[in-house]
Every structure is written in C-alpha cells, then in structure tokens.
Scaffold this motif. Structure first.
Motif, PDB file in Angstrom:
ATOM      1  N   UNK A   1      12.618   2.883  44.380  1.00 32.11           N
ATOM      2  CA  UNK A   1      11.445   2.725  43.466  1.00 32.11           C
ATOM      3  C   UNK A   1      10.142   2.690  44.072  1.00 32.11           C
TER       4      UNK A   1
ATOM      5  N   UNK B   1       8.232   4.745  46.814  1.00 30.24           N
ATOM      6  CA  UNK B   1       8.028   5.744  46.874  1.00 30.24           C
ATOM      7  C   UNK B   1       8.216   6.407  48.657  1.00 30.24           C
TER       8      UNK B   1
ATOM      9  N   UNK C   1      15.565  10.658  51.094  1.00 30.60           N
ATOM     10  CA  UNK C   1      15.463  11.963  50.164  1.00 30.60           C
ATOM     11  C   UNK C   1      14.476  12.810  51.008  1.00 30.60           C
TER      12      UNK C   1
ATOM     13  N   UNK D   1       6.804   3.638  37.178  1.00 33.08           N
ATOM     14  CA  UNK D   1       7.561   3.191  38.232  1.00 33.08           C
ATOM     15  C   UNK D   1       9.277   3.293  38.079  1.00 33.08           C
ATOM     16  N   UNK D   2       9.805   4.641  37.696  1.00 31.27           N
ATOM     17  CA  UNK D   2      11.077   4.618  37.499  1.00 31.27           C
ATOM     18  C   UNK D   2      11.673   5.989  38.005  1.00 31.27           C
ATOM     19  N   UNK D   3      12.811   6.023  38.237  1.00 29.88           N
ATOM     20  CA  UNK D   3      13.589   7.057  38.993  1.00 29.88           C
ATOM     21  C   UNK D   3      14.516   7.873  37.663  1.00 29.88           C
TER      22      UNK D   3
END
Lengths: 373, 408
Positions: A258, A260, A267, A293-295
């Motif tokens: 979370x 970045x 990734x 703030x989430x994926x």
C-alpha cells in the motif's frame, strides 16, 4: 527478451509450508494468494521469464492441487513451450515417502535436470517476494567461474522475529564465510533471498555425494559445511523484497504494497508479473463508496468504505460497511452495515449483514476458506 | 485434413468507423476500447466462444495493425484451435489481380475459399461495432427449425427511433415479408441488428450472383454495390426465399457514433441496464496486460464508477469509466467521462462529459468538456473528445463538442 537456453529454472513450491500453516492448510506455499491478484509462485516464475529463462521445473511436495489448477499448461507465463517450457515435478523419493530437503528433492528429479541442455541452474523458493532480473547475477557467476552464487539483500534483521531467514557473511573477495539459519542477532545483515545460481556440473556432483551419504539439507551440507571447499559467492540485490515466515509476516508484507514506492518497486513496467488470467470485469464502485489507500483487483463490486486494505478478485463489499486494514481473498463477500478491521479472509468467505469483526494490527484475525459468518 | 464445421462465423471488421473521428484515426473501429477493459470486438468474439462457435474469420481492411496484434492467435477468447479458431482475413492478390473489399458481400465473396475449407451448413455473419451478449446457437436452432434460408436477428426499438434502422416487416410466423432501410414512416419497429444466419449453399449462390451482376453493371457504367442489406437480402426477398426474423431480447447498443459510444459506456453504471459483465457463465474475454491491481490513494474520492487494473487513482472520479493503466493525479477531477488505457490526467485538470483516447496526457489545470447545465445554448453542448496519443497542454480548454486529434 530473447530466450536463454543456457539456464534451467527450478522453483521449490512447497518450501517452508509449515511457517504459514493457516494459509497452507488447503494449499502449498507457491499457491498462497498475494498482492490482490497473484499467487506467490508468480514472482519466481515471472523473474525467470523476464530474465529469458524459458525452461522451468516446479518441485512440489504436498497439497499441490491448487498449484496445478493455477499453473495449468503454463500458458499465462508464456511457458507452454515445445522447447523448454513448464514442467511440474510431483514429489517422489527414492528412499521412500516424501523428499526431506532440497538435496533429496534434487536427487529425485535429477533425470529432469540432466535431460536439460542448460549449463546453469537457478533455484528459487516461493516465500521471498521480489522482482529481479537474473542476468547481471548470471554474468557475475560466469565471470567468476563460481560454483554457486547466492542472491542476497542487505536489510534490517531481528532474530527474535524471524523463523527461518538465513544470514550470510562474505569475506573481502565476496566469498561465503558463513551461513547462519535464524541466528539470534539484530541489525543490518545480508539476508539470503533463497535464490541461487549453480553450475550444473557442480550441482550434479554435490547432489550425488549427498545422496550417497544420506544428506539432504542444502543449507547445512553445502552452504555451511562446504564453504571452504566450494567457490560460493554473493550477489547483492538492491530491489524491494519481503519474506513470509508467519501469518503476521504475511499480513505485514501484504500491506507494504500500500506504499506506492514499494508497490512500484515490485511491479515494474519492464518486469511484468504474470499470473493466471481471470477475465473478470473492471472494479465497480457504487454511489456511496469511499476508498482510501487500497489495492483493488478486477471483478470487485464495492458499495461501502474500504481503507488501507487489499481486495483480491471478485470481492463484494455491501452498503454502509467499513473495511479497514484487511486482506480479503478472492470471492470474499461482506454484507451490509458490517465493520471489519485487521481481518484476513481466505477464499470465498461470506460475512452476513451487520457483523463486527476485529483483529489487531499485530495479530490479524484469520477466517478460513469458505467460512460463513 | 478433416476439418468439417457445422457453423462458421464471419466477422465484418473492415469498416473505418468514420463517425468516431479521432478515435478511429489509426485504429479500426472493432479495436476501439469499451467498458473499462474491453475492445468492441471482444463482444462478438466472446459471444462466439460462449455459443460454441469455434471457427471465426475476421475480415479486416482499414488500419488493421492494432486489431491484428490484439486478435493475435485468438488465445484470450479460447479461439487458438488446432482445427478452426480465429483467422484474420485481409484482402489479397490473385493471378487475376488484387482488389480491396468492395462492400460487405464482396468481403465474404472473396473468402468463399476460407469458408469452404470447413464445409459448413450455416454461416453466421456478424458486425464488430455492437455491444450485446447473445447466444448465436439459439439463433441457428431457430433458423434450422424454420427451414430458413436466412435469419436476421431483430430488436424491438421505440417507434420514434425506428427510422434510424433497417426495419423488417414480418408475418405472424416471423417470416420477413419486406425490408426497408431507414424508412421515413416505419411500418414496424423490428430493427435489424446486423447479425445474420445463412444456409451456406444458398448464401454462396447469392454472393456469386451479386458479384457477377455488380461487375456487369460496373462495366456498363451503371451504379453497382456489393452489400449485404442492400443487395443480398433484397434479392433473396424478391426471389421468395425463406427469410425469418429472430427477435432478441436484452441489451444491444450500436456504438457507431461518439455520442452512442459515450452512452454505451455510461449504461454500464446504470443499475437498470441489463448488461452483466460479472456473469461467470458468459464472460466477456479480452487480452490482458498483466497489470497489478488498481491502487487508490489517500486523496481519492471515487463514486459510481468503473475502473480497471493497473490504474492509480488519487483524484476525484465520479460517474466515469477508467481503463487499465490510467493515472488520476491528486487534485484532478473526472466526471461523466471515459478515459482510455494508459492516459494521465494531471493535477488540477478537469475532465467532464468527455472521451479521452488511450496514452494521452491532460496537463495541469487543463479543462476538457463541460456539463450541459453550464451551457446556455444546448445546441452548443456535446461530448468533448481527445484522440489517442494526444497531449492537451497546461491550462488549455477543450470545449464541448470539440474533437482534438493533435497535440494542443
């Protein structure tokens, strides 16, 4: 990326299963879901593919049904190949029962390794998550004419919190001095990423030697006992990595994504992480959704509030529900007016309306596969 | 090799889609992005797979590069087959010369050889610019049950809109008695959806006849055409062949214009529109980019929207469709808009009632489009469009109805 037929990749899909016994109850280490849409084995497989390695053997042990289902023919990693490609190597031991350690496992699959034209073998586990191109390490290995090149990261280590990390010490020539498993020390250390490059001829010799002596631990027999006789060197990896030694570790490692900066280090545009394609629709956010703030993976339908959480594919969050600091696996359904905090739900968990579930940041509440609350 | 197939589908994907302007500048219409992670062609291809049709010819002509790469070997749609599968069919040269596809009927005529390899009983002819989920196998069954020569799928449209479509007039058994293209005073509300099932032997006969007649007319300097609706269907009707209308119920939308493309996307956000992209038994497949899940940041405010993989959202998104790999920076606002893959909306920029093409950049404080409430003269209002690979510089304004195909 052009193909490198000189290298064979091996993945130990079941190494250290017992450390995360909750998550490996119905699966093996390699098929533990991670990062919203991946399984842990996607990271070593993608590292191989992105490094041009297209011949890969996956060594399984137990509970590997979900792994087989995930990997299929290997097509989603571009490993459904005539030349090379993905090979599943089910457990088998010449001494009876399931293999005991890495050397025993290698002895049992040696026919597969021998048959490959590769001169070098790269081995990876699934309990270390990182994105890495092996080519610089491979170049170093060949230039040094090393027997083994261990890939490590310099990082903070705390002996009290670690179950099984291996700490490495190198001399001024970058040769291995010592390898300590879970030492009781604290501070900046060289942590082995459970990956190494080995010259195949050398590996053949040590595997045969170990078999004749009934030895099976790679770390003990080769890294610890053999460091004087063999040319074992180190290669430092500077990228992001995380180790999964326990369910708390799993929870912390998940939530690192979370951030970045860390997410982008795992990734990377030029190193895509491949996984089985689910063909889910895009995420649908409802009229009163509130996300911070989430994926969030494809196929989710969110009507409520989601804060600081990771949602896998096809999760449903009902109206007026608040999800905070959670990791919700594929197919989790949370009803309306719930409040769930610090919870890990396994696949297809269903939580009906107006439930309150609270774990703690240091000890998340885990709900097993298919649980109904 | 034995390669018999009962049904072969032919997908007409060669049209330019000129009414989509900047969005089809370098891309064939069937490759235009839709619905957050799809391209238009995903719908007919997925429908084929879900209907059990595993042999599809895709007829391409206009700007085929993106479309060819996208279709590839057909694997995302399960159409990579040892026998059959998807085949891209561009125009080709023969000993007697080369020619472009001169109309929809001619495109099929030039590929009679491809169809004959599979020796099919039935050929399904599809377009590449409609959004719908349909089981073609039921339509083939209907065709067989009626002992039809041709079956045309139709949808009941509101009377006021009927004059925009090709309208079928049927008897009580659904046999078509007349067909009128865009009638001023429609006698029926059954509009052709551009989906046909033909008995192959019959279609082949009419394709050859149309080809010969049109060529003869051309030599004499008379007007000619080689078109399905205009020529093939009309001659079949005139000759008293058995043509039937197969009535489709469900969501169907033509996306031939910018307004209809925008509406068709917005339809996905309406709970009243019966197009379910989450049905595990009728998935719409698409080629995947292997992006990580979308990341929603601390400053984000998202409501009633659809967002796809690999996006980073840290701004305000309301009533919008965001494709994969889109970035919305903090302080940027996107309302009632469609943002295609890889596009960046920078801080302070506002995008309203707009379509932004793929890999474009809307720089800081630029303003694209406007809500209809803010425009006094409603005739001046419309969807604003920015094409693919276009940069809208900082503080620039793109007015409603404006179409931007180059950097500004």
């Amino acid at each position: 990326m052009s193909v490198n037929y000189n290298v064979l990749g091996l993945v130990f899909a079941s190494m250290h299963d017992s450390y995360v016994s909750e998550l490996t109850k119905s699966r093996t280490m390699g098929s533990i879901p991670f990062g919203g849409r991946y399984r842990l084995i996607d990271f070593p497989l993608s590292n191989y593919v992105n490094s041009g390695v297209s011949e890969v053997g996956v060594i399984t042990k137990s509970n590997y049904g979900s792994l087989l289902d995930h990997l299929g023919s290997g097509r989603d990693w571009d490993l459904a190949r005539k030349k090379g490609g993905l090979h599943l190597l089910p457990p088998y031991s010449q001494t009876g029962g399931i293999y005991k350690g890495r050397l025993d496992a290698l002895n049992n699959i040696w026919g597969f390794v021998e048959h490959s034209n590769a001169k070098y073998v790269i081995m990876s586990n699934c309990d270390v998550v990182t994105t890495l191109n092996f080519n610089p390490a491979l170049k170093q290995h060949m230039e040094n004419e090393a027997d083994i090149t261990l890939i490590y990261s310099k990082s903070f280590y705390d002996g009290e919190k670690s179950n099984c990390a291996t700490v490495l010490e190198f001399d001024e020539n970058n040769c291995l001095k010592d390898a300590l498993v879970a030492p009781q020390i604290k501070g900046e250390c060289n942590i082995w990423l459970e990956m190494c490059i080995i010259t195949k001829e050398f590996l053949k010799k040590v595997v045969a030697d170990a078999a004749s002596r009934n030895q099976h631990s790679f770390t003990r027999e080769i890294l610890q006992s053999g460091n004087k006789d063999y040319k074992i060197m180190g290669f430092k990896h500077d990228g992001f990595f995380t180790r999964i030694d326990s369910i708390q570790d799993y929870y912390n490692a998940s939530r690192l994504l979370l951030d970045p900066t860390k997410k982008n280090a795992l990734f990377m545009k030029n190193m895509p992480v491949f996984t089985k394609i689910g063909d889910n629709g895009p995420v649908k956010y409802g009229l009163e959704s509130n996300i911070k703030d989430s994926l969030i993976a494809d196929g989710c339908i969110i009507e409520g509030t989601v804060i600081n959480s990771i949602l896998f594919r096809g999760v449903r969050i009902g109206k007026d529900t608040v999800v905070k600091d959670c990791v919700l696996f594929q197919g989790t359904k949370v009803g309306e007016s719930c409040s769930i905090t610090s919870v890990i739900t396994d696949k297809n968990v269903e939580i009906s309306n107006a439930k309150v579930l609270t774990g703690s940041e240091t000890y998340p509440l885990y709900i097993g596969k298919g649980g109904k609350i | 090799m034995y390669s018999k197939k009962r049904v072969v589908a032919m997908l007409l994907a060669g049209g330019q889609g000129s009414r989509l302007y900047a969005l089809t500048k370098n891309v064939a219409k069937p490759a235009v992005p839709y619905g957050g992670k799809y391209r238009l062609i995903d719908f007919p291809l997925s429908n084929c797979t879900n209907s059990g049709i595993d042999t599809v010819g895709v007829l391409t002509q206009y700007q085929p590069l993106v479309l060819n790469e996208y279709i590839g070997n057909g694997q995302p749609w399960d159409l990579d087959k040892m026998n059959g599968g998807v085949h891209v069919l561009p125009p080709y040269e023969t000993q007697s010369g080369a020619s472009w596809y001169e109309g929809t009927a001619n495109a099929i005529y030039q590929n009679i050889g491809f169809i004959e390899r599979y020796d099919p009983e039935y050929v399904v002819v599809l377009g590449g610019d409609h959004i719908y989920k349909m089981d073609y196998s039921k339509m083939v069954d209907f065709h067989v049950a009626n002992n039809a020569d041709c079956t045309i799928s139709v949808i009941d449209v509101p009377k006021a809109e009927a004059s925009r479509f090709g309208i079928m007039i049927c008897d009580e058994k659904k046999q078509i008695v007349d067909f009128v293209e865009k009638p001023k005073e429609p006698k029926s509300t059954l509009a052709s959806m551009g989906i046909y099932v033909f008995s192959w032997a019959k279609l082949k006969e009419y394709l050859i006849e149309n080809e010969n007649e049109a060529n003869a007319k051309r030599e004499k300097g008379e007007p000619w055409s080689k078109d399905f609706g205009k020529d093939i269907i009309t001659s079949m009707l005139k000759d008293g062949q058995r043509l039937f209308a197969y009535e489709f119920e469900g969501y169907w939308k033509d996306v031939g214009t910018l307004d209809s493309l925008w509406e068709a996307n917005m339809d996905l956000l309406s709970p009243n529109v019966p197009l379910d992209l989450y049905d595990p038994n009728w998935k719409i497949y698409s080629r995947n980019n292997n992006y990580p899940p979308q990341y929603v940041g601390d400053n984000a405010c998202i409501e009633n929207s659809m967002i796809s993989e690999g996006s980073t959202i840290d701004g305000t998104v309301d009533f919008s469709i965001l494709f994969s790999g889109v970035t919305i920076e903090p302080g940027a606002t996107v309302n009632y808009s469609i943002v295609m893959p890889g596009t960046v909306i920078k801080s302070g920029a506002v995008v309203e009632y707009a379509i932004i093409g793929s890999d474009s950049v809307i720089e800081n404080r630029a303003h694209v489009g406007s809500s209809p409430e803010k425009i006094e003269n409603r005739d001046k209002w419309g969807i604003a469009v920015v094409g693919h690979n276009v940069t809208v510089s900082a503080e620039k304004v793109v007015e409603p109805k404006q179409i931007i195909g180059e950097n500004i």
